[in-house]
Write a protein that holds these residues in place. Structure first.
Motif, mmCIF file in Angstrom:
data_model
loop_
_atom_site.group_PDB
_atom_site.id
_atom_site.type_symbol
_atom_site.label_atom_id
_atom_site.label_comp_id
_atom_site.label_asym_id
_atom_site.label_seq_id
_atom_site.Cartn_x
_atom_site.Cartn_y
_atom_site.Cartn_z
ATOM 1 N N GLY A 34 0.875 -1.140 0.204
ATOM 2 C CA GLY A 34 -0.091 -0.012 -0.050
ATOM 3 C C GLY A 34 0.976 1.092 0.028
ATOM 4 O O GLY A 34 0.726 2.245 -0.901
ATOM 5 N N PHE A 35 1.917 1.482 0.762
ATOM 6 C CA PHE A 35 2.624 2.337 1.108
ATOM 7 C C PHE A 35 3.607 2.674 -0.475
ATOM 8 O O PHE A 35 3.525 3.653 -0.878
ATOM 9 C CB PHE A 35 3.697 2.310 1.932
ATOM 10 N N ARG A 36 4.199 1.622 -1.058
ATOM 11 C CA ARG A 36 4.893 1.560 -2.182
ATOM 12 C C ARG A 36 4.067 2.256 -3.401
ATOM 13 O O ARG A 36 4.502 2.904 -4.053
ATOM 14 C CB ARG A 36 5.625 0.220 -2.528
ATOM 15 N N ASN A 37 2.808 1.553 -3.143
ATOM 16 C CA ASN A 37 1.793 1.989 -4.571
ATOM 17 C C ASN A 37 1.628 3.375 -4.486
ATOM 18 O O ASN A 37 1.667 4.148 -5.440
ATOM 19 C CB ASN A 37 0.673 1.124 -4.623
ATOM 20 N N LYS A 38 1.154 3.941 -3.264
ATOM 21 C CA LYS A 38 0.900 5.114 -2.911
ATOM 22 C C LYS A 38 1.989 6.179 -3.174
ATOM 23 O O LYS A 38 1.901 7.285 -3.760
ATOM 24 C CB LYS A 38 0.436 5.488 -1.569
ATOM 25 N N PHE A 39 3.104 5.896 -2.866
ATOM 26 C CA PHE A 39 4.447 6.501 -3.126
ATOM 27 C C PHE A 39 4.563 6.636 -4.543
ATOM 28 O O PHE A 39 4.912 7.766 -4.990
ATOM 29 C CB PHE A 39 5.482 5.783 -2.295
ATOM 30 N N LEU A 40 4.385 5.731 -5.272
ATOM 31 C CA LEU A 40 4.885 5.940 -6.762
ATOM 32 C C LEU A 40 3.730 6.489 -7.346
ATOM 33 O O LEU A 40 4.021 7.446 -8.208
ATOM 34 C CB LEU A 40 4.863 4.437 -7.422
ATOM 35 N N GLU A 41 2.644 6.459 -6.724
ATOM 36 C CA GLU A 41 1.496 7.348 -7.465
ATOM 37 C C GLU A 41 1.451 8.789 -7.223
ATOM 38 O O GLU A 41 1.669 9.642 -8.049
ATOM 39 C CB GLU A 41 0.108 6.833 -6.807
ATOM 40 N N ASP A 42 2.064 9.150 -5.936
ATOM 41 C CA ASP A 42 2.592 10.534 -5.568
ATOM 42 C C ASP A 42 3.652 11.153 -6.573
ATOM 43 O O ASP A 42 3.462 12.293 -6.887
ATOM 44 C CB ASP A 42 2.614 10.705 -4.138
ATOM 45 N N ILE A 43 4.625 10.361 -6.746
ATOM 46 C CA ILE A 43 5.692 10.755 -7.589
ATOM 47 C C ILE A 43 5.194 10.862 -9.134
ATOM 48 O O ILE A 43 5.379 12.038 -9.727
ATOM 49 C CB ILE A 43 6.786 9.590 -7.670
ATOM 50 N N GLY A 44 4.400 10.098 -9.558
ATOM 51 C CA GLY A 44 3.960 10.182 -10.731
ATOM 52 C C GLY A 44 2.989 11.375 -10.658
ATOM 53 O O GLY A 44 3.110 12.292 -11.834
ATOM 54 N N ASN A 45 2.259 11.831 -9.878
ATOM 55 C CA ASN A 45 1.441 13.165 -9.908
ATOM 56 C C ASN A 45 2.251 14.332 -9.654
ATOM 57 O O ASN A 45 2.185 15.298 -10.473
ATOM 58 C CB ASN A 45 0.255 13.098 -8.592
ATOM 59 N N ARG A 46 3.360 14.332 -8.914
ATOM 60 C CA ARG A 46 4.233 15.406 -8.787
ATOM 61 C C ARG A 46 5.053 15.737 -10.069
ATOM 62 O O ARG A 46 5.134 16.838 -10.515
ATOM 63 C CB ARG A 46 5.045 15.248 -7.739
ATOM 64 N N SER A 47 5.470 14.687 -10.848
ATOM 65 C CA SER A 47 6.008 14.825 -11.989
ATOM 66 C C SER A 47 5.341 14.944 -13.370
ATOM 67 O O SER A 47 5.605 15.257 -14.651
ATOM 68 C CB SER A 47 6.915 13.561 -12.307
ATOM 69 N N GLY A 48 3.971 14.923 -13.125
ATOM 70 C CA GLY A 48 2.843 15.213 -14.227
ATOM 71 C C GLY A 48 3.137 13.766 -15.219
ATOM 72 O O GLY A 48 2.253 13.894 -16.227
ATOM 73 N N LYS A 49 3.470 12.709 -14.681
ATOM 74 C CA LYS A 49 3.461 11.561 -15.432
ATOM 75 C C LYS A 49 2.564 10.649 -14.797
ATOM 76 O O LYS A 49 2.404 10.822 -13.530
ATOM 77 C CB LYS A 49 5.093 10.703 -15.416
ATOM 78 N N THR A 50 1.965 9.677 -15.744
ATOM 79 C CA THR A 50 1.048 8.811 -14.995
ATOM 80 C C THR A 50 2.043 7.447 -14.626
ATOM 81 O O THR A 50 2.863 6.882 -15.495
ATOM 82 C CB THR A 50 0.047 8.095 -16.184
ATOM 83 N N ALA A 51 1.476 7.235 -13.524
ATOM 84 C CA ALA A 51 2.475 5.942 -12.782
ATOM 85 C C ALA A 51 1.878 4.791 -13.344
ATOM 86 O O ALA A 51 0.619 4.710 -13.580
ATOM 87 C CB ALA A 51 2.237 6.095 -11.183
ATOM 88 N N PRO A 52 2.679 3.701 -13.433
ATOM 89 C CA PRO A 52 2.085 2.368 -13.930
ATOM 90 C C PRO A 52 1.119 1.828 -13.198
ATOM 91 O O PRO A 52 1.143 2.017 -11.889
ATOM 92 C CB PRO A 52 3.139 1.637 -14.287
ATOM 93 N N ALA A 53 0.181 1.248 -13.518
ATOM 94 C CA ALA A 53 -0.774 0.361 -12.670
ATOM 95 C C ALA A 53 -0.105 -0.507 -11.707
ATOM 96 O O ALA A 53 0.831 -1.241 -12.202
ATOM 97 C CB ALA A 53 -1.894 -0.087 -13.418
ATOM 98 N N SER A 54 -0.287 -0.324 -10.452
ATOM 99 C CA SER A 54 0.090 -1.228 -9.469
ATOM 100 C C SER A 54 -0.146 -2.807 -9.620
ATOM 101 O O SER A 54 0.573 -3.495 -9.200
ATOM 102 C CB SER A 54 -0.147 -0.860 -8.042
ATOM 103 N N GLY A 55 -1.462 -2.996 -10.124
ATOM 104 C CA GLY A 55 -1.786 -4.420 -10.303
ATOM 105 C C GLY A 55 -1.911 -5.272 -9.141
ATOM 106 O O GLY A 55 -2.302 -4.564 -8.148
#
Length: 92
Positions: A34-55
């Motif tokens: 949960g933490f890792r997926n949210k962290f990666l999602e946050d990085i994607g949002n901050r960078s303006g890029k879409t994070a890959p789906a966590s699956g």
């Protein structure tokens, strides 16, 4: 901050005010799906890029599988009985 349900006045890491760089000594923090997926999602949002789906990847079962594979290799390639004999011989 709380630790194990009790108030704690200890910093477990630091970050830049803009949140772009941070660090922690919490071992295994990225093992938490949960933490890792949210962290990666946050990085994607901050960078303006879409994070890959966590699956459906779950780290804990993967980690256990890797430990099992390592144990099998050790048992197959290391004379564990001989090592045990050496350990007990040195205690006498």
């Amino acid at each position: 901050m709380r630790r194990e349900g009790k108030p704690a006045d200890v910093e477990d890491g630091l970050s830049q005010p803009d949140g772009r760089a941070w660090g922690t000594y919490i071992h295994g923090i990225f093992d938490n799906d949960g933490f890792r997926n949210k962290f990666l999602e946050d990085i994607g949002n901050r960078s303006g890029k879409t994070a890959p789906a966590s699956g459906t990847f779950a780290f804990r079962p993967y980690k256990e599988e890797q430990y099992d594979r390592l144990a099998e290799l050790v048992l197959r390639h290391v004379d564990v009985d001989r090592i045990t004999d050496i350990i007990f011989e040195s205690k006498n």
